[in-house]
Design a protein around this motif. Sequence first.
Motif, mmCIF file in Angstrom:
data_model
loop_
_atom_site.group_PDB
_atom_site.id
_atom_site.type_symbol
_atom_site.label_atom_id
_atom_site.label_comp_id
_atom_site.label_asym_id
_atom_site.label_seq_id
_atom_site.Cartn_x
_atom_site.Cartn_y
_atom_site.Cartn_z
ATOM 1 N N UNK A 91 11.918 16.909 -20.411
ATOM 2 C CA UNK A 91 11.569 15.843 -19.545
ATOM 3 C C UNK A 91 11.460 14.562 -20.039
ATOM 4 N N UNK A 92 11.930 14.594 -21.474
ATOM 5 C CA UNK A 92 12.331 13.089 -21.949
ATOM 6 C C UNK A 92 13.394 12.426 -21.782
ATOM 7 N N UNK A 93 14.341 13.392 -20.968
ATOM 8 C CA UNK A 93 15.531 12.756 -20.474
ATOM 9 C C UNK A 93 15.213 11.697 -19.314
ATOM 10 N N UNK A 94 14.045 11.912 -18.834
ATOM 11 C CA UNK A 94 13.846 10.791 -17.529
ATOM 12 C C UNK A 94 12.569 10.410 -17.241
ATOM 13 N N UNK A 95 11.783 10.733 -18.277
ATOM 14 C CA UNK A 95 10.389 10.123 -18.284
ATOM 15 C C UNK A 95 9.822 9.916 -19.698
ATOM 16 N N UNK A 96 8.775 8.896 -19.795
ATOM 17 C CA UNK A 96 8.187 8.392 -21.055
ATOM 18 C C UNK A 96 7.520 9.740 -21.907
ATOM 19 N N UNK A 97 7.535 9.551 -23.202
ATOM 20 C CA UNK A 97 7.159 10.635 -24.280
ATOM 21 C C UNK A 97 5.508 11.167 -23.722
ATOM 22 N N UNK A 98 4.771 10.047 -23.527
ATOM 23 C CA UNK A 98 3.448 10.425 -23.280
ATOM 24 C C UNK A 98 3.067 11.063 -22.163
ATOM 25 N N UNK A 99 3.946 10.771 -21.046
ATOM 26 C CA UNK A 99 3.993 11.359 -19.682
ATOM 27 C C UNK A 99 4.208 12.918 -19.901
#
Length: 754
Positions: free
Chosen positions: A350-358
Motif C-alpha cells: 500500500x505504500x505505493x499510493x498512500x502514506x505509511x501511517x495509513x
Amino acid sequence: MPDLRALALGAGAWVGALLVLVLPGRPALALVLLGAVVGAGLVARGIVAPGWLGPLAALVAVAGVAALQQTLVATSPLAALAGDGAVVDLRLEITSDVRTVAGQYGDLQVAEADVSRVEGRGSAWSLDAPVVLMADADWPRVPLGTTIETTARLVPGDDEVAALVRPTGEPRVVAEPDVWWDAAAAVRRSVRAAVAGRDADARELVPALVVGDDGGLDPALADDFRTTGLTHLLAVSGTNLTLVVGFLLVLGRWCGVRGRWLRLLAAAGIVGFVVTARAEPSVVRAAAMGTVALVGMGSNGRSRGTRGLGVAVLGLLLLWPRLATTAGFALSVLATAGILLLAPVWRDAMLHWMPRWVAEAVSIPLAAQVACTPVVAALSGQVSLVAVAANLLAAPAVAPATVLGLGGGLAGLVWSPAGVAVAAPAAWSAQWIIAVARWGADVPGAAVDWGTGPVPLILLTLACVASVPLAPRVLRRPGSALACTGLLVVVMLVRPPSPGWPPAGWVLVACDVGQGDGLVLRAGLHAGVVVDAGPDPAAMDACLDRLEIAEVPLLVLTHFHADHVDGVAGVLEGREVGAVEGTGLLEPVDGVRDVGDALGRDPGLAAYGSTRTVGEVTLQVVWPRPGMRIDPDESAPNDASVVLLAEVGGVRILLTGDVEPSAQAALARDLAGLRVDVLKVPHHGSRHQDLDWLTSLGARVAVVSVGAENDYGHPAPDLLAALDAAGVRTWRTDTSGDVVVVVREGEVGVVARD
C-alpha cells in the motif's frame, strides 16, 4: 526475514499438546514416539537438516508434559474420592477471582483453587491438585490468594481438574492473600472508583480495557463488540500489555532511563501487569503475546518477533499444555503471527499510493482479522464484515482509554480527585469505542452467518490462505483496492434476502438460542408474541431478525433463570415491545434484577386463568395456580414457571416452561383430558418428567429447546423414547437449529433451519 524454524518450534509444541489432549492416551503417545523415531531417522540419514530436530523435540517435550499432567490429575486421591462422592476436609488456596454463574437451581460462586491437603475416609494426603470450587450464592465470598479449610463434597470434574468441590461447611481462613494480591486488588478497585461517576457503559468498559475486568458489562454491548470484531478489547490481551508497557518505556526514556535499566523497567511493567490482571494462564498467555509484539516493534522486529513467538508458544505450552485447546490461545497466536508475517508485506504494497501511517493502520487489523477469521467463524458461526473498519475507528481511542484508565487508578491510590481527573479522558475514549461498536453492529450486513460445519470452515480457511499472496496484488493498486472496499461496503449496507424464510404458514418458532428457551408465536405481519428470551441476546435478536419481527406486543418470561431471561436485551433491540409479564415467584433475585435493568421497569404478572387474544394468538395462562405447593426436592422457580395454552392458525400449542414432575402432575389433574397439537417439552428435555401426562396430550409434534453438548444430558434418552413410542415426532434445536412449526392446508408440519 521471518525465522521459520522458530515458528516450527512453536507449531511442533502445539501439535504435541493437541495429540495428547485430543486423542486417547495410548494412541497419542504411540504417535508421538513414532514421530520421534521417524524424525531422528531422517536426520541420521541426512534427509532432513539437524536444525529441524528442534520442532520434533518441542513436540515430544510438550506431549510428555501434557501426558504427565493428565496422569497426575487422573491418579490424584481427589479423583478417587470424587468418584465416590465423598465428603472430606480440605485445605485449598483460591487461585482465581470468584465469579457468579447461573446454575440449574440458582446462582453459584465458581473459582479455581489448588488443594494442598485432603482428609477423608480415614486417610489424609498432602498434595497439589487443581480443583474448581462451586459454592452456593450465600456462601462467604473468598478473595483470590486466600488459603482456607472447609468441609465439602467432591464431585467428578473434567480432565483438567481433579474434582469439583461443593462446600457443605463454612470456610475457615488459614492464610490471608499475599501483599501483592492485596495491592493488585487495590489498583483494580481504584480504577473502578476513578470512573464510577461516568456513563454506565463507559465505567464498565474502562476496567475491561485496563485489566480485562468485564464482569459488569451490558450483555447487549458485549454482543455488539463480538459482531464488530472488538471482543479482544474486553479480555486481557497482548494489546493491553503492549500499550501499558510501551507507555512505561516512553515515560522511562523521557526520564533518562537507558540500556539494561530500560529492559528491567519493561520486565517490571510486565510483572506488574500480570499480577494486576491476575496471574492466570490466560493472563500469562496475553502477557507473552504482548511481549512478542513489543519485540516486533524494535529493530529487525520481524525476525526477532517470529523467534519470540515460537519460543513463547513453546514456553507457554510447557507450563500449561491445555492452553493448546483454548480459543483465546489460538486467537492470540494467530493474530500475533498475522501481524508479524502478513502486515509488513501488505503495508509495503500500500505504500505505493498512500502514506505509511495509513498503510500501517489498515494492514495491522486486516492481517490479524484474516489470520483469526477461521477460528472466529468456528466459535460464532459468523464472519464479521465490519471488523477491520471498526478496529480502525476504535484504535485511536484504545491507547488513551487503557493507559489513562490505569493512570487514574494509580493516581487514585494517592488522592481520589486526582484519579478521577486523570481517568476522565479514559472514559471519553471508552465512549467513542462504545459508539463504534454500536454503529458497526447496526450495519445491516455487519456479520454473515457462515456455519460451523467442516465444509464451510475448510472453504473459509482456504479463502484466507489464498488471500495471503493475492492481497498484495490487490492492495498495490488504488483502483483494485478501492473497488474491493466499495464492494464490501455495498454488501454490508444491503441486507441480503433469506429466500423462503420465514416459512409460509409458520405459527411457532423455537429459536436456536443454546441451552435455554426462546419461543415466538406469530401474532401478525412482522409481529410475534415472545415467550422467554434465552441466555444470549445476540442469538435471540438474530432469530427475531430472521423472522422479520419488528413488533413484540407481548413478552412472557416463564421464570427468571438466566437461560430464559438473559437474552431480553436481544428482544428489545430495535423493536417495539409492548406488555412484559412473568411469574409471581421473583426468584432468583439476580435474574429478576437483570430483567428490570434491561426493561427499565418491573415485569407485570401473568394472571392465572386469564385468556386474551394478541393479534393472531389466543393465550390462556394455566399455571402457576395460586396457593400451589412446591415439592421441596424440586426447583421452586422451575415449578412456578408460567405455562401457556396457545392457539395460532387453528393449532393448539402447550408451552410448559421448566415445570417439573409435581407441577406436571398438578396440571394433569387441572387440565384432565387436554389435547394439543404441539408440545414444548418442559425443562429442555430433562429426565425429570411426568411421562404419563406428556404422552397423554395427543401431540403430533414435540419441540425440545436445548443447547448442543450441554452438561445436563438434555434431552434424556428415556424421554425421547417415550415420546417416540406415543407417536410424537420430536424436534431439537441442538440438532436442527431454529425449529419452525407450520400449518399448511390444515396439516401441521415442521421446517428446520440447520
